[in-house]
Motif scaffolding. Structure first.
Motif, short mmCIF file in Angstrom:
data_model
loop_
_atom_site.label_atom_id
_atom_site.label_comp_id
_atom_site.label_asym_id
_atom_site.label_seq_id
_atom_site.Cartn_x
_atom_site.Cartn_y
_atom_site.Cartn_z
N PHE A 96 15.59 1.30 -6.74
CA PHE A 96 16.59 0.49 -6.06
C PHE A 96 17.98 0.89 -6.53
O PHE A 96 18.16 1.28 -7.68
N LYS A 97 18.94 0.81 -5.64
CA LYS A 97 20.34 1.06 -6.02
C LYS A 97 21.25 0.31 -5.07
O LYS A 97 20.86 -0.09 -3.97
N ASP A 98 22.51 0.12 -5.52
CA ASP A 98 23.49 -0.55 -4.67
C ASP A 98 24.70 0.35 -4.46
O ASP A 98 24.75 1.48 -4.94
N GLU A 99 25.68 -0.17 -3.74
CA GLU A 99 26.87 0.62 -3.39
C GLU A 99 27.73 0.94 -4.61
O GLU A 99 28.51 1.89 -4.60
N TRP A 104 17.95 0.68 -10.58
CA TRP A 104 16.85 0.01 -11.26
C TRP A 104 15.56 0.69 -10.84
O TRP A 104 15.34 0.96 -9.66
N SER A 105 14.69 0.96 -11.81
CA SER A 105 13.43 1.64 -11.52
C SER A 105 12.40 0.74 -10.87
O SER A 105 11.39 1.21 -10.37
N GLY A 106 12.63 -0.56 -10.87
CA GLY A 106 11.66 -1.49 -10.33
C GLY A 106 10.72 -2.00 -11.40
O GLY A 106 9.85 -2.83 -11.14
N ARG A 107 10.88 -1.51 -12.62
CA ARG A 107 10.06 -1.94 -13.74
C ARG A 107 10.88 -2.86 -14.64
O ARG A 107 12.08 -2.71 -14.76
N GLY A 108 10.18 -3.79 -15.27
CA GLY A 108 10.85 -4.70 -16.18
C GLY A 108 11.57 -5.81 -15.43
O GLY A 108 11.45 -5.93 -14.21
N PRO A 109 12.32 -6.62 -16.16
CA PRO A 109 13.01 -7.74 -15.52
C PRO A 109 14.06 -7.25 -14.53
O PRO A 109 14.66 -6.20 -14.71
N ASP A 126 16.73 -3.53 1.58
CA ASP A 126 18.10 -3.05 1.75
C ASP A 126 18.56 -2.25 0.54
O ASP A 126 19.42 -1.39 0.65
N LEU A 127 17.99 -2.56 -0.61
CA LEU A 127 18.42 -1.94 -1.86
C LEU A 127 17.55 -0.75 -2.28
O LEU A 127 17.78 -0.16 -3.33
N LEU A 128 16.55 -0.40 -1.47
CA LEU A 128 15.71 0.75 -1.81
C LEU A 128 16.52 2.02 -1.88
O LEU A 128 17.38 2.27 -1.03
N ALA A 129 16.28 2.81 -2.91
CA ALA A 129 16.97 4.09 -3.05
C ALA A 129 16.46 5.05 -2.00
O ALA A 129 15.26 5.12 -1.75
#
Length: 130
Positions: A96-99, A104-109, A126-129
């Motif tokens: 995931f990434k934003d503008e 974020w790898s999607g792992r952890g909190p 919407d936030l998927l890399a």
């Protein structure tokens, strides 16, 4: 309770500190500690800058941003890539990434930026890399 007739009562009262006196002493020590931290950090910063300029380190070399490739010292010389660096791993690839460049790898909190984006109406899709 101390009695005035006790031979050590005046000495004990002189040695005893009030809560406010201790708080004031703590504040003074915190100011002194902050001053020393700043003074020492200025020296550390200048030594780091000097080492960076002398050895030509980049942000990647120092572990900022993308991880540097592994470099081996061989008979041929320094700078030959080791075999370990040829392996590719997607374990740390951002999911995931934003503008703003947060990833974020999607792992952890879930990180704060991810939670804030969801609260703002974005979906995880919407936030998927890409």
């Amino acid at each position: 309770m101390l009695y005035a007739s006790h031979p050590f009562s005046s000495q004990v009262q002189i040695m005893a500190k009030t809560f406010l006196q201790v708080q004031k002493q703590i504040e003074q020590l915190q100011k002194e500690a902050e001053h020393l931290r700043k003074k020492e950090s200025d020296g550390v910063r200048s030594r780091i800058k000097e080492a960076i300029s002398v050895y030509g380190f980049t942000a990647a070399d120092l572990g900022f941003g993308k991880a540097p490739s592994r470099v081996a010292v061989t008979k041929e010389g320094i700078g030959k890539k080791s075999r370990k660096s040829t392996k590719t791993t997607n374990a740390s690839a951002p999911k995931f990434k934003d503008e703003q460049g947060n990833v974020w790898s999607g792992r952890g909190p879930r990180p704060a930026w991810f939670k804030a984006a969801l609260e703002a109406g974005k979906s995880a899709d919407d936030l998927l890399a890409k």
